[in-house]
Design a protein around this motif. Structure first.
Motif, mmCIF file in Angstrom:
data_model
loop_
_atom_site.group_PDB
_atom_site.id
_atom_site.type_symbol
_atom_site.label_atom_id
_atom_site.label_comp_id
_atom_site.label_asym_id
_atom_site.label_seq_id
_atom_site.Cartn_x
_atom_site.Cartn_y
_atom_site.Cartn_z
ATOM 1 N N ASN A 259 -7.369 -68.185 68.820
ATOM 2 C CA ASN A 259 -6.653 -67.595 69.960
ATOM 3 C C ASN A 259 -7.360 -66.404 70.587
ATOM 4 O O ASN A 259 -6.834 -65.780 71.507
ATOM 5 C CB ASN A 259 -5.256 -67.140 69.505
ATOM 6 N N ASN A 260 -8.562 -66.101 70.132
ATOM 7 C CA ASN A 260 -9.230 -64.882 70.564
ATOM 8 C C ASN A 260 -9.924 -65.045 71.922
ATOM 9 O O ASN A 260 -11.126 -64.831 72.066
ATOM 10 C CB ASN A 260 -10.238 -64.441 69.503
ATOM 11 N N SER B 36 11.193 -67.615 89.336
ATOM 12 C CA SER B 36 11.885 -67.496 88.054
ATOM 13 C C SER B 36 11.126 -68.213 86.936
ATOM 14 O O SER B 36 11.208 -67.816 85.769
ATOM 15 C CB SER B 36 13.309 -68.054 88.169
ATOM 16 N N ILE B 37 10.372 -69.261 87.285
ATOM 17 C CA ILE B 37 9.573 -69.982 86.286
ATOM 18 C C ILE B 37 8.407 -69.122 85.815
ATOM 19 O O ILE B 37 8.102 -69.073 84.616
ATOM 20 C CB ILE B 37 9.062 -71.317 86.868
ATOM 21 N N LEU B 38 7.766 -68.416 86.739
ATOM 22 C CA LEU B 38 6.558 -67.657 86.414
ATOM 23 C C LEU B 38 6.868 -66.270 85.855
ATOM 24 O O LEU B 38 6.154 -65.781 84.976
ATOM 25 C CB LEU B 38 5.674 -67.516 87.658
ATOM 26 N N GLU B 39 7.912 -65.649 86.352
ATOM 27 C CA GLU B 39 8.201 -64.261 85.990
ATOM 28 C C GLU B 39 8.609 -64.142 84.528
ATOM 29 O O GLU B 39 9.571 -64.772 84.086
ATOM 30 C CB GLU B 39 9.306 -63.708 86.889
ATOM 31 N N GLY B 40 7.857 -63.350 83.787
ATOM 32 C CA GLY B 40 8.164 -63.121 82.374
ATOM 33 C C GLY B 40 7.935 -64.323 81.482
ATOM 34 O O GLY B 40 8.442 -64.358 80.353
ATOM 35 N N ASN B 41 7.171 -65.309 81.947
ATOM 36 C CA ASN B 41 6.938 -66.516 81.154
ATOM 37 C C ASN B 41 6.050 -66.188 79.956
ATOM 38 O O ASN B 41 4.903 -65.752 80.120
ATOM 39 C CB ASN B 41 6.286 -67.591 82.035
ATOM 40 N N LYS B 42 6.573 -66.397 78.758
ATOM 41 C CA LYS B 42 5.854 -66.031 77.542
ATOM 42 C C LYS B 42 4.593 -66.863 77.350
ATOM 43 O O LYS B 42 3.548 -66.356 76.925
ATOM 44 C CB LYS B 42 6.776 -66.203 76.330
ATOM 45 N N PHE B 43 4.672 -68.151 77.682
ATOM 46 C CA PHE B 43 3.513 -69.027 77.547
ATOM 47 C C PHE B 43 2.361 -68.509 78.411
ATOM 48 O O PHE B 43 1.228 -68.398 77.967
ATOM 49 C CB PHE B 43 3.880 -70.453 77.975
ATOM 50 N N LEU B 44 2.676 -68.177 79.663
ATOM 51 C CA LEU B 44 1.662 -67.699 80.592
ATOM 52 C C LEU B 44 1.116 -66.346 80.169
ATOM 53 O O LEU B 44 -0.089 -66.084 80.269
ATOM 54 C CB LEU B 44 2.266 -67.617 81.996
ATOM 55 N N TYR B 45 1.999 -65.482 79.655
ATOM 56 C CA TYR B 45 1.576 -64.165 79.179
ATOM 57 C C TYR B 45 0.561 -64.303 78.042
ATOM 58 O O TYR B 45 -0.492 -63.662 78.046
ATOM 59 C CB TYR B 45 2.798 -63.372 78.696
ATOM 60 N N ASN B 46 0.858 -65.159 77.076
ATOM 61 C CA ASN B 46 -0.049 -65.362 75.946
ATOM 62 C C ASN B 46 -1.348 -66.046 76.366
ATOM 63 O O ASN B 46 -2.403 -65.802 75.792
ATOM 64 C CB ASN B 46 0.632 -66.185 74.852
ATOM 65 N N LEU B 47 -1.257 -66.889 77.381
ATOM 66 C CA LEU B 47 -2.444 -67.573 77.877
ATOM 67 C C LEU B 47 -3.435 -66.573 78.463
ATOM 68 O O LEU B 47 -4.644 -66.689 78.279
ATOM 69 C CB LEU B 47 -2.041 -68.600 78.943
ATOM 70 N N ARG B 48 -2.914 -65.583 79.164
ATOM 71 C CA ARG B 48 -3.763 -64.559 79.796
ATOM 72 C C ARG B 48 -4.214 -63.478 78.817
ATOM 73 O O ARG B 48 -5.204 -62.785 79.065
ATOM 74 C CB ARG B 48 -2.997 -63.882 80.938
ATOM 75 N N LYS B 49 -3.485 -63.326 77.719
ATOM 76 C CA LYS B 49 -3.762 -62.236 76.786
ATOM 77 C C LYS B 49 -4.725 -62.669 75.685
ATOM 78 O O LYS B 49 -4.520 -63.677 75.014
ATOM 79 C CB LYS B 49 -2.454 -61.758 76.141
ATOM 80 N N ARG C 41 -6.430 -74.345 73.443
ATOM 81 C CA ARG C 41 -7.516 -73.977 72.528
ATOM 82 C C ARG C 41 -8.602 -75.047 72.512
ATOM 83 O O ARG C 41 -9.783 -74.748 72.374
ATOM 84 C CB ARG C 41 -6.955 -73.754 71.129
ATOM 85 N N LYS C 42 -8.210 -76.300 72.677
ATOM 86 C CA LYS C 42 -9.198 -77.379 72.726
ATOM 87 C C LYS C 42 -9.955 -77.369 74.049
ATOM 88 O O LYS C 42 -11.171 -77.523 74.080
ATOM 89 C CB LYS C 42 -8.511 -78.728 72.522
ATOM 90 N N CYS C 43 -9.224 -77.184 75.126
ATOM 91 C CA CYS C 43 -9.847 -77.149 76.445
ATOM 92 C C CYS C 43 -10.854 -76.012 76.528
ATOM 93 O O CYS C 43 -11.986 -76.183 76.960
ATOM 94 C CB CYS C 43 -8.788 -76.982 77.525
ATOM 95 N N TYR C 44 -10.434 -74.833 76.125
ATOM 96 C CA TYR C 44 -11.311 -73.664 76.202
ATOM 97 C C TYR C 44 -12.467 -73.796 75.225
ATOM 98 O O TYR C 44 -13.561 -73.307 75.471
ATOM 99 C CB TYR C 44 -10.518 -72.394 75.902
ATOM 100 N N LYS D 53 -1.815 -69.355 71.596
ATOM 101 C CA LYS D 53 -2.095 -70.378 72.603
ATOM 102 C C LYS D 53 -1.672 -71.759 72.112
ATOM 103 O O LYS D 53 -1.677 -72.036 70.911
ATOM 104 C CB LYS D 53 -3.605 -70.438 72.924
ATOM 105 N N HIS D 54 -1.327 -72.605 73.055
ATOM 106 C CA HIS D 54 -1.046 -74.006 72.749
ATOM 107 C C HIS D 54 -2.341 -74.665 72.272
ATOM 108 O O HIS D 54 -3.443 -74.315 72.713
ATOM 109 C CB HIS D 54 -0.528 -74.704 74.002
#
Length: 370
Positions: free
Chosen positions: A270-271, A310-323, A333-336, A328-329
């Protein structure tokens, strides 16, 4: 509904898949294994989605109406695209070009004036039908595209014809050994001489129709040694190289990356922080965090049930994806781990070298295959 500024969430492109079907089944595209190939996103849902996106977002580059589909198969395309254009958005059309022999599509494009990408891709006659999943002769296919390019000459919109290559010789074997990654589509030739000879054959067809002022630049591209020099110089820096045939029409040579199912890719930890810039909306209404997801396993929500904001705001999945370090899903991790990590690695390696070493025969020997 309240407008959403997509760049606040790291996005520069909105991809709205108006239809799920395609008239090709390319081996380097997820479409053959895509589950939904029939759905059409209702017109009102498309309009509502467009209306929710902030057209004054200066960092938003464009809207396109494709994800894993061929938008020209949908009779609503030009009507929808014109609506988005009148709403203040720049429009990009990505098409495989098969339907550019239809007068209604040619006239529609000339009226719309989109940023047009034509995905020509495969170079070889012997594998064209298999790699593109369609019983269409390569010469006829290329002729359709060159005929369109001649009609589009000097129109007030840009056309890019994307040609795909796959270089997987010494350097790629080195990457596979070190990083555990592999490149591209196994059906596409990996020998650099074979690839360049096939590329040259395609380029010559565009050379024949090009304006005289560009022929001199194109002439060197019919020579394998000169092409290698251009490829080594430009490809390492830009993930491709391009050249004009008319003032507004260019050929872009790029590399195949997505030749396998994501399930076959090797994941990393996830790094990392994903820098995806394309927000996707599939034909079933599901909102996707990027442009390569296709089976709804990474859905952030659905525009039929909730507003885009409302879908994007505060979305935990998206937050973790950027962080960096965020959970990460496995798909991410496979794609990256496969294409993006490799590309980043190669660029950092190449540009970390002093100029003299970058030009050396040793580095040239390896980077010419990337």
């Amino acid at each position: 509904m309240e407008k959403v500024t997509l760049s606040n969430y790291g996005y520069k492109v909105a991809q709205i898949e108006i239809n799920a079907n395609c008239n090709m089944a390319c081996s380097f595209c997820p479409y053959p294994i895509k589950e939904d190939k029939t759905t059409k996103l209702p017109t009102q849902d498309i309009i509502n989605t467009i209306d929710q996106i902030d057209a004054n977002d200066e960092k938003l580059d464009h809207i396109c109406f494709s994800q894993i589909n061929e938008p020209l198969l949908d009779n609503r395309f030009f009507e929808i695209a014109e609506y988005a254009k009148k709403s203040g958005f720049k429009i990009r059309l990505v098409t495989n070009g098969i339907l550019l022999n239809k007068e209604k599509n040619v006239n529609g494009i000339f009226n719309l004036k989109p940023d047009l990408y034509i995905s020509l891709q495969v170079l070889d006659k012997n594998i064209h039908k298999t790699a593109r999943g369609l019983n269409l002769d390569l010469d006829i296919y290329v002729q359709t595209i060159t005929d369109f390019c001649k009609k589009a000459k000097n129109k007030d919109f840009n056309v890019q014809v994307v040609v795909g290559c796959n270089f997987n010789t010494k350097f790629s074997h080195f990457l596979k050994k070190i990083l555990g990654v592999s490149t591209g589509d196994p059906s596409v030739p990996r020998d650099i001489k074979t690839t360049f000879s096939r590329l040259r054959a395609i380029l010559e067809k565009f050379y024949e129709i090009s304006d005289d002022e560009y022929k001199e630049n194109l002439k060197s591209l019919t020579d394998v040694k000169e092409m290698k020099k251009i490829f080594i110089k430009d490809y390492a820096a830009q993930e491709g190289f391009g050249f004009k045939i008319f003032k507004n029409v260019s050929i872009l040579v790029r590399c195949f990356w997505y030749g396998k199912k994501l399930s076959e890719f090797k994941p990393i930890n996830n790094n990392f922080s994903c820098n995806t810039r394309n927000l996707g909306v599939l034909a079933d209404g599901s909102v996707q965090p990027c442009c390569i997801t296709y089976n709804n396993d990474l859905s952030l929500g659905n525009i039929k049930d909730s507003s885009l904001k409302s879908i994007l705001e505060g979305n935990k999945f998206l937050y973790n994806l950027r962080k960096k370090g965020g959970e990460k899903h496995l798909t991410c991790r496979k794609c990256y781990g496969e294409p993006t990590y490799r590309g980043t690695f190669v660029k950092k390696l190449y540009f970390a070298l002093p100029s003299k070493i970058r030009k050396s025969k040793f580095v040239t020997f390896f980077t010419q295959s990337y």
